[in-house]
Design a protein around this motif. Structure first.
Motif, PDB file in Angstrom:
ATOM      1  N   GLU A   1     -67.186 122.743  30.339  1.00  0.00           N
ATOM      2  CA  GLU A   1     -66.610 122.499  31.665  1.00  0.00           C
ATOM      3  C   GLU A   1     -67.711 122.341  32.708  1.00  0.00           C
ATOM      4  O   GLU A   1     -67.665 121.429  33.553  1.00  0.00           O
ATOM      5  CB  GLU A   1     -65.678 123.645  32.070  1.00  0.00           C
ATOM      6  CG  GLU A   1     -65.054 123.426  33.444  1.00  0.00           C
ATOM      7  CD  GLU A   1     -64.243 124.601  33.958  1.00  0.00           C
ATOM      8  OE1 GLU A   1     -63.652 124.453  35.047  1.00  0.00           O
ATOM      9  OE2 GLU A   1     -64.196 125.653  33.290  1.00  0.00           O
TER      10      GLU A   1
ATOM     11  N   THR B   1     -66.458 127.269  28.577  1.00  0.00           N
ATOM     12  CA  THR B   1     -67.042 127.321  29.920  1.00  0.00           C
ATOM     13  C   THR B   1     -68.257 126.410  30.039  1.00  0.00           C
ATOM     14  O   THR B   1     -68.449 125.757  31.072  1.00  0.00           O
ATOM     15  CB  THR B   1     -67.439 128.763  30.274  1.00  0.00           C
ATOM     16  OG1 THR B   1     -68.328 129.287  29.273  1.00  0.00           O
ATOM     17  CG2 THR B   1     -66.210 129.655  30.352  1.00  0.00           C
TER      18      THR B   1
ATOM     19  N   ILE C   1     -68.423 132.847  32.406  1.00  0.00           N
ATOM     20  CA  ILE C   1     -68.859 132.012  33.527  1.00  0.00           C
ATOM     21  C   ILE C   1     -70.021 131.154  33.040  1.00  0.00           C
ATOM     22  O   ILE C   1     -70.939 131.658  32.382  1.00  0.00           O
ATOM     23  CB  ILE C   1     -69.327 132.859  34.726  1.00  0.00           C
ATOM     24  CG1 ILE C   1     -68.164 133.629  35.357  1.00  0.00           C
ATOM     25  CG2 ILE C   1     -69.992 131.976  35.791  1.00  0.00           C
ATOM     26  CD1 ILE C   1     -68.599 134.592  36.461  1.00  0.00           C
ATOM     27  N   ALA C   2     -69.984 129.876  33.356  1.00  0.00           N
ATOM     28  CA  ALA C   2     -71.112 128.988  33.081  1.00  0.00           C
ATOM     29  C   ALA C   2     -71.546 128.340  34.391  1.00  0.00           C
ATOM     30  O   ALA C   2     -70.699 127.904  35.184  1.00  0.00           O
ATOM     31  CB  ALA C   2     -70.732 127.920  32.061  1.00  0.00           C
TER      32      ALA C   2
ATOM     33  N   LEU D   1     -65.446 131.124  24.043  1.00  0.00           N
ATOM     34  CA  LEU D   1     -65.737 131.280  25.468  1.00  0.00           C
ATOM     35  C   LEU D   1     -66.941 130.446  25.887  1.00  0.00           C
ATOM     36  O   LEU D   1     -66.910 129.734  26.892  1.00  0.00           O
ATOM     37  CB  LEU D   1     -66.034 132.752  25.776  1.00  0.00           C
ATOM     38  CG  LEU D   1     -64.905 133.667  26.200  1.00  0.00           C
ATOM     39  CD1 LEU D   1     -65.422 135.095  26.271  1.00  0.00           C
ATOM     40  CD2 LEU D   1     -64.323 133.244  27.531  1.00  0.00           C
TER      41      LEU D   1
ATOM     42  N   CYS E   1     -70.984 135.495  29.009  1.00  0.00           N
ATOM     43  CA  CYS E   1     -69.684 135.735  28.377  1.00  0.00           C
ATOM     44  C   CYS E   1     -69.590 137.159  27.857  1.00  0.00           C
ATOM     45  O   CYS E   1     -70.598 137.757  27.472  1.00  0.00           O
ATOM     46  CB  CYS E   1     -69.462 134.778  27.207  1.00  0.00           C
ATOM     47  SG  CYS E   1     -69.488 133.035  27.634  1.00  0.00           S
TER      48      CYS E   1
ATOM     49  N   GLY F   1     -60.225 127.872  34.319  1.00  0.00           N
ATOM     50  CA  GLY F   1     -61.013 126.740  34.776  1.00  0.00           C
ATOM     51  C   GLY F   1     -61.341 126.845  36.248  1.00  0.00           C
ATOM     52  O   GLY F   1     -60.598 127.421  37.045  1.00  0.00           O
ATOM     53  N   TRP F   2     -62.480 126.281  36.627  1.00  0.00           N
ATOM     54  CA  TRP F   2     -62.937 126.338  38.013  1.00  0.00           C
ATOM     55  C   TRP F   2     -62.000 125.622  38.988  1.00  0.00           C
ATOM     56  O   TRP F   2     -61.660 126.195  40.032  1.00  0.00           O
ATOM     57  CB  TRP F   2     -64.352 125.788  38.098  1.00  0.00           C
ATOM     58  CG  TRP F   2     -64.903 125.640  39.487  1.00  0.00           C
ATOM     59  CD1 TRP F   2     -65.265 124.486  40.107  1.00  0.00           C
ATOM     60  CD2 TRP F   2     -65.144 126.690  40.430  1.00  0.00           C
ATOM     61  NE1 TRP F   2     -65.728 124.750  41.378  1.00  0.00           N
ATOM     62  CE2 TRP F   2     -65.666 126.092  41.601  1.00  0.00           C
ATOM     63  CE3 TRP F   2     -64.975 128.078  40.393  1.00  0.00           C
ATOM     64  CZ2 TRP F   2     -66.017 126.834  42.729  1.00  0.00           C
ATOM     65  CZ3 TRP F   2     -65.325 128.823  41.525  1.00  0.00           C
ATOM     66  CH2 TRP F   2     -65.834 128.197  42.672  1.00  0.00           C
TER      67      TRP F   2
ATOM     68  N   THR G   1     -56.384 136.267  28.693  1.00  0.00           N
ATOM     69  CA  THR G   1     -57.203 135.067  28.543  1.00  0.00           C
ATOM     70  C   THR G   1     -56.751 134.258  27.331  1.00  0.00           C
ATOM     71  O   THR G   1     -56.568 134.798  26.237  1.00  0.00           O
ATOM     72  CB  THR G   1     -58.686 135.452  28.370  1.00  0.00           C
ATOM     73  OG1 THR G   1     -59.101 136.226  29.501  1.00  0.00           O
ATOM     74  CG2 THR G   1     -59.553 134.208  28.257  1.00  0.00           C
TER      75      THR G   1
ATOM     76  N   GLY H   1     -68.224 126.540  35.082  1.00  0.00           N
ATOM     77  CA  GLY H   1     -67.190 126.764  34.084  1.00  0.00           C
ATOM     78  C   GLY H   1     -66.670 128.184  34.228  1.00  0.00           C
ATOM     79  O   GLY H   1     -67.454 129.112  34.459  1.00  0.00           O
ATOM     80  N   LEU H   2     -65.372 128.371  34.116  1.00  0.00           N
ATOM     81  CA  LEU H   2     -64.778 129.695  34.324  1.00  0.00           C
ATOM     82  C   LEU H   2     -63.563 129.852  33.426  1.00  0.00           C
ATOM     83  O   LEU H   2     -62.699 128.981  33.363  1.00  0.00           O
ATOM     84  CB  LEU H   2     -64.376 129.867  35.790  1.00  0.00           C
ATOM     85  CG  LEU H   2     -63.629 131.153  36.173  1.00  0.00           C
ATOM     86  CD1 LEU H   2     -64.482 132.387  35.901  1.00  0.00           C
ATOM     87  CD2 LEU H   2     -63.207 131.110  37.644  1.00  0.00           C
ATOM     88  N   LEU H   3     -63.501 130.985  32.734  1.00  0.00           N
ATOM     89  CA  LEU H   3     -62.349 131.295  31.893  1.00  0.00           C
ATOM     90  C   LEU H   3     -62.216 132.805  31.792  1.00  0.00           C
ATOM     91  O   LEU H   3     -63.157 133.499  31.411  1.00  0.00           O
ATOM     92  CB  LEU H   3     -62.507 130.685  30.494  1.00  0.00           C
ATOM     93  CG  LEU H   3     -61.335 130.849  29.533  1.00  0.00           C
ATOM     94  CD1 LEU H   3     -60.062 130.222  30.107  1.00  0.00           C
ATOM     95  CD2 LEU H   3     -61.659 130.238  28.179  1.00  0.00           C
TER      96      LEU H   3
END
Length: 264
Positions: A67, A64, A187-188, A60, A167, A19-20, A38, A11-13
């Motif tokens: 996602e 992430t 980031i996840a 956040l 985050c 988004g990834w 963001t 997961g990305l934001l």
């Protein structure tokens, strides 16, 4: 010492990274990076009352995290998590400081419970029904590396899937001048001890004192240096390139984390 696991979902934001799937071309350099503030989606997975109270760091975490687990086809309710942030909800901290500096110093219960460092982990539990363990940590600018190390340790020792949620969110002025964080960023990583059809890459982590990797794009590298959670961007860039390689990530000086990446 070496710790290994498979990354099954990302997961990305962040600024210009929504988004990834849409960010991979930017991270591998085949599409231009277009910086923009963001945009945090409303956390529809939360009940209405909690949704109204959710701050930037909660939004956040949920965006992430969901996602990553959806991409990994994991069940979030049974998934241990590691939440890592260099601070917390900056806007909420600012509001509390304003209240304490005013004539009326009574802090609302909502402000108080959102001020603790494990607030985002609590909202994750409410949103997903998670009953598994939640580890919450902070290591200032090394928080991404510390979170990755903890999540990989749990994955290896317990032989279980684990979700890393890293985050950071900015503070308003005047706190921003004392602790400048460029923007909200998260980031996840959904980690697994075994390869699955969803696996993107296998990673193996060890300690080193080699200098940390930078990013070729100056604007992306400014994010890496300006937001602690974004210290994980070289790892994501390497995964996006789909080539076996080693990246070095920031950690607690003088140690750094060497991550060997093998695409699946």
């Amino acid at each position: 010492m070496s710790l290994s696991a498979y990354i099954d979902g990302i997961g990305l934001l962040g600024p210009g990274l929504n988004g990834w799937p849409d960010s991979q071309a930017v991270l591998r350099g085949s599409a231009p990076y277009q910086p923009q503030k963001t945009i945090l989606p409303a956390p529809q997975i939360l009940p209405a009352a909690e949704r109204r109270r959710a701050g930037m760091i909660v939004k956040l975490t949920l965006a992430t995290g969901i996602e990553a687990v959806n991409a990994a086809r994991m069940e979030p309710a049974s998934l241990p998590i590691v939440f890592s942030a260099s601070g917390g909800d900056g806007e909420n901290c600012h509001a509390i400081c304003e209240t304490l500096a005013s004539d009326d110093r009574q802090i609302s219960p909502t402000r108080f419970h959102n001020s603790v460092h494990n607030a985002a982990a609590g909202y994750w539990s409410i949103a997903t029904g998670a009953m598994a363990s939640a580890s919450v940590l902070c290591a200032y600018d090394a928080s991404f590396g510390a979170g990755l190390l903890e999540a990989l340790t749990q994955t290896n020792v317990d032989q279980t899937r684990c979700l890393l949620l890293a985050c950071d969110a900015p503070y308003p002025e005047p706190l921003h001048s004392a602790r400048p964080i460029l923007d909200a960023f998260g980031i996840a990583l959904a980690l697994s001890p075994e390869r699955s059809p969803a696996s993107l890459a296998q990673i193996a982590l060890s300690f080193t004192e080699t200098a940390a990797n930078t990013l070729d794009n100056p604007a992306l590298d400014a994010l890496r240096k300006g937001i602690p959670a974004a210290r994980g961007l070289p790892l994501l860039a390497a995964i996006a390139q789909r080539q076996a390689q080693r990246v070095v990530l920031d950690y607690l000086e003088p140690s750094r984390l060497a991550v060997d990446i093998s695409p699946c």
